[in-house]
Design an enzyme around this catalytic site. Structure first.
Site, PDB file in Angstrom:
ATOM      1  N   GLY A  71      -6.616  12.051  -1.113  1.00  0.00           N
ATOM      2  CA  GLY A  71      -7.670  11.073  -0.905  1.00  0.00           C
ATOM      3  C   GLY A  71      -7.455   9.755  -1.610  1.00  0.00           C
ATOM      4  O   GLY A  71      -8.362   8.906  -1.648  1.00  0.00           O
TER       5      GLY A  71
ATOM      6  N   VAL B 202       0.860  -1.190   0.000  1.00  0.00           N
ATOM      7  CA  VAL B 202       0.000   0.000   0.000  1.00  0.00           C
ATOM      8  C   VAL B 202       0.892   1.233   0.000  1.00  0.00           C
ATOM      9  O   VAL B 202       1.700   1.428   0.919  1.00  0.00           O
ATOM     10  CB  VAL B 202      -0.928   0.003   1.220  1.00  0.00           C
ATOM     11  CG1 VAL B 202      -1.797   1.253   1.227  1.00  0.00           C
ATOM     12  CG2 VAL B 202      -1.793  -1.261   1.241  1.00  0.00           C
TER      13      VAL B 202
ATOM     14  N   LEU C  31      -5.297   7.202  -0.896  1.00  0.00           N
ATOM     15  CA  LEU C  31      -5.237   6.061   0.014  1.00  0.00           C
ATOM     16  C   LEU C  31      -6.639   5.668   0.463  1.00  0.00           C
ATOM     17  O   LEU C  31      -6.995   4.476   0.472  1.00  0.00           O
ATOM     18  CB  LEU C  31      -4.366   6.397   1.229  1.00  0.00           C
ATOM     19  CG  LEU C  31      -4.291   5.309   2.306  1.00  0.00           C
ATOM     20  CD1 LEU C  31      -3.649   4.050   1.753  1.00  0.00           C
ATOM     21  CD2 LEU C  31      -3.531   5.816   3.529  1.00  0.00           C
TER      22      LEU C  31
ATOM     23  N   VAL D 261       1.456   5.516  -1.789  1.00  0.00           N
ATOM     24  CA  VAL D 261       1.056   6.649  -2.629  1.00  0.00           C
ATOM     25  C   VAL D 261       2.306   7.471  -2.908  1.00  0.00           C
ATOM     26  O   VAL D 261       3.124   7.697  -2.006  1.00  0.00           O
ATOM     27  CB  VAL D 261      -0.011   7.527  -1.930  1.00  0.00           C
ATOM     28  CG1 VAL D 261      -0.337   8.749  -2.781  1.00  0.00           C
ATOM     29  CG2 VAL D 261      -1.268   6.724  -1.647  1.00  0.00           C
TER      30      VAL D 261
ATOM     31  N   PHE E  53       5.090  -9.166   5.584  1.00  0.00           N
ATOM     32  CA  PHE E  53       4.704  -9.526   4.211  1.00  0.00           C
ATOM     33  C   PHE E  53       4.222  -8.305   3.462  1.00  0.00           C
ATOM     34  O   PHE E  53       3.954  -7.263   4.021  1.00  0.00           O
ATOM     35  CB  PHE E  53       3.622 -10.620   4.224  1.00  0.00           C
ATOM     36  CG  PHE E  53       2.411 -10.337   5.070  1.00  0.00           C
ATOM     37  CD1 PHE E  53       1.399  -9.496   4.593  1.00  0.00           C
ATOM     38  CD2 PHE E  53       2.265 -10.904   6.319  1.00  0.00           C
ATOM     39  CE1 PHE E  53       0.271  -9.241   5.365  1.00  0.00           C
ATOM     40  CE2 PHE E  53       1.133 -10.671   7.105  1.00  0.00           C
ATOM     41  CZ  PHE E  53       0.147  -9.845   6.605  1.00  0.00           C
TER      42      PHE E  53
ATOM     43  N   TYR F 246      -4.344   2.857   9.635  1.00  0.00           N
ATOM     44  CA  TYR F 246      -5.321   1.857   9.225  1.00  0.00           C
ATOM     45  C   TYR F 246      -6.514   1.689  10.147  1.00  0.00           C
ATOM     46  O   TYR F 246      -7.485   1.026   9.776  1.00  0.00           O
ATOM     47  CB  TYR F 246      -4.614   0.516   8.994  1.00  0.00           C
ATOM     48  CG  TYR F 246      -3.663   0.603   7.814  1.00  0.00           C
ATOM     49  CD1 TYR F 246      -4.163   0.606   6.521  1.00  0.00           C
ATOM     50  CD2 TYR F 246      -2.299   0.743   8.003  1.00  0.00           C
ATOM     51  CE1 TYR F 246      -3.318   0.733   5.431  1.00  0.00           C
ATOM     52  CE2 TYR F 246      -1.434   0.864   6.918  1.00  0.00           C
ATOM     53  CZ  TYR F 246      -1.951   0.859   5.635  1.00  0.00           C
ATOM     54  OH  TYR F 246      -1.111   0.996   4.557  1.00  0.00           O
TER      55      TYR F 246
ATOM     56  N   GLU G 164       2.907   2.873   9.284  1.00  0.00           N
ATOM     57  CA  GLU G 164       2.716   3.875  10.326  1.00  0.00           C
ATOM     58  C   GLU G 164       1.421   3.552  11.053  1.00  0.00           C
ATOM     59  O   GLU G 164       0.388   3.309  10.415  1.00  0.00           O
ATOM     60  CB  GLU G 164       2.673   5.289   9.733  1.00  0.00           C
ATOM     61  CG  GLU G 164       3.982   5.736   9.107  1.00  0.00           C
ATOM     62  CD  GLU G 164       3.908   7.163   8.588  1.00  0.00           C
ATOM     63  OE1 GLU G 164       4.407   8.074   9.282  1.00  0.00           O
ATOM     64  OE2 GLU G 164       3.325   7.356   7.505  1.00  0.00           O
TER      65      GLU G 164
ATOM     66  N   ARG H   4      -2.272  13.360   0.313  1.00  0.00           N
ATOM     67  CA  ARG H   4      -3.343  14.258   0.749  1.00  0.00           C
ATOM     68  C   ARG H   4      -4.355  14.552  -0.352  1.00  0.00           C
ATOM     69  O   ARG H   4      -4.990  15.595  -0.366  1.00  0.00           O
ATOM     70  CB  ARG H   4      -2.769  15.594   1.282  1.00  0.00           C
ATOM     71  CG  ARG H   4      -1.591  15.452   2.232  1.00  0.00           C
ATOM     72  CD  ARG H   4      -1.935  14.719   3.517  1.00  0.00           C
ATOM     73  NE  ARG H   4      -0.790  14.705   4.415  1.00  0.00           N
ATOM     74  CZ  ARG H   4       0.052  13.675   4.570  1.00  0.00           C
ATOM     75  NH1 ARG H   4      -0.148  12.555   3.885  1.00  0.00           N
ATOM     76  NH2 ARG H   4       1.061  13.755   5.406  1.00  0.00           N
TER      77      ARG H   4
END
Length: 421
Positions: A98, A88, A100, A90, A421, A130, A126, A96
């Protein structure tokens, strides 16, 4: 703003652009060429997501990525298919916007639509990221640092005279390592099953990434019946300038044992190596048996960090396919903004560790109210619902029900995933 970025699975010819986003976002270098075949075999293009910026030229237009590894993972009392969320990222230039949020929402909807995996799991780059998507901190791992002479084991630590230790080249004994790992998997929540490609990844050891350390080395603990434990580790040869005193370092990459005596034998050897003044081990279980085998556990200088984060995808399937330590009969009021099919009141019933569980919608009054995030945190048995209630994140609506559910969902051993992973 995210609507301007199309989100879809990538095609085979877009894989390089997908990896480019990951390299920029995680501040890493290009992937070594020798690693590409294995990475392409493991990459599930149909489960990937790319966010595309139409203002950029083809080949450079992927600005966000997300992927999934499909694998079985141990949960309390069972092994389930799990969506291992990964990659995952960006691009720094597109933060910033949107992106993600849009990718994570799309990914959750895609996993739910497949109706195969009751939970998803990930490692968080981080920790603030999530929880907003319903992931809860489900396990922890430990970091140890010993100085020379500080790793003595207690006289009460187990020892088996039938065990012998031997050094081996990791690639030559991969089959033995896999047998030990597989023997542990079923009883260790958080372990995911490894096929040949996963073992190739664990043992991957390109010289250009060693940064002065030795090749990956392997220590085996075995008896006449076979290997009962292994340790993968690296060393760095150092000598104190001027005095020429030994100052080498040893880093434990992975240590897995099928029984306490094998684990103690491996640690006894590694913690007493000559010329070594520092031994470190990361990604260890939070309740590592070593902590109870050491003569002085303070010398491990224990530090804890978050390990797996879990997201409930299909609530009734997730709750009925794991085991419970004690009998439970409780009505849950669950909120889930992103997957509304999980929201509402559910009656959870189980006879205990050896009994099947049921979970069905109900109109009965709720006993406990919580968000799907906290349910995911407690799912692997390592995060206590009682602790989350003490933090104000879970509400007990009928006195006495929270303690019983917290005890029933807690599991031994605590969850642990030994590899990112």
């Amino acid at each position: 703003m995210a609507d301007q970025y199309a989100i879809r699975p990538i095609t085979d010819d877009e894989h390089a652009g997908f990896r480019r986003v990951h390299e920029h976002s995680f501040n890493s270098g290009p992937t070594p060429a020798a690693r590409w075949p294995r990475m392409r075999r493991q990459f599930e293009a149909d489960r990937s997501l790319g966010a595309f910026d139409p203002a950029l030229p083809a080949g450079r237009d992927i600005v966000g990525t997300a992927g999934v590894y499909s694998f079985p993972m141990a949960v309390p009392g069972a092994v389930l298919p799990v969506a291992g969320v990964t990659m995952v990222a960006v691009l720094p230039t597109h933060r910033r916007h949107g992106i993600l949020r849009s990718m994570m929402r799309r990914q959750l909807a895609d996993i739910a639509a497949q109706a195969e995996e009751p939970i998803a799991a990930l490692w968080a780059a981080e920790t603030p990221l999530y929880g907003r998507y319903g992931y809860g901190r489900a396990s922890s791992h430990a970091f140890f640092r010993f100085r020379r002479g500080e790793g003595a084991l207690s006289p009460t630590a187990p020892a088996d005279p039938a065990l012998t230790l031997r050094l081996a080249e990791p690639a030559e004994v991969a089959g033995d390592l896999a047998k030990v790992y597989a023997a542990v998997t079923a009883r260790q929540p958080g372990f995911f099953e490894r096929d040949g490609d996963w073992w190739e990844r664990v043992l991957d050891d390109p010289e250009e990434e060693r940064h002065g350390a030795s090749p990956l080395r392997c220590l085996l603990a075995a008896d006449r019946e076979g290997v009962r434990g292994y340790a993968l580790y690296r060393t760095v040869a150092r000598w104190e300038q001027g005095t020429v005193l030994p100052d080498s370092a040893l880093t434990v990459w992975e240590l897995v044992s099928a029984d306490p005596a094998a684990g103690a034998a491996l640690w006894r050897d590694l913690l007493s190596r000559d010329l070594v003044t520092e031994i470190t081990a990361d990604l260890r279980p939070a309740d590592d048996p070593l902590l109870y085998q050491l003569l002085d556990p303070r010398r491990a200088r224990l530090q804890l960090s978050d390990n797996l984060w879990v997201r409930i995808i299909d609530l009734p399937a997730a709750l009925t396919r794991r085991a419970y330590a004690d009998p439970v009969d409780v009505v849950l009021e669950v909120t889930d903004e992103l997957l509304p099919a999980n929201a509402g009141r559910w009656r959870l019933w189980s006879a205990g560790a050896d009994g099947a569980a049921t979970c069905a919608r109900t109109d009965e009054p709720a006993d406990i109210a919580l968000d799907v995030r906290e349910l995911g945190a407690a799912y692997l048995g390592g995060t206590r619902l009682g602790a989350l209630a003490a933090a104000g994140l879970v509400a007990e609506l009928r006195p006495g029900t929270l303690g019983r559910l917290s005890a029933a969902m807690t599991w031994d051993p605590a969850p642990w995933c030994p590899r990112i992973f």
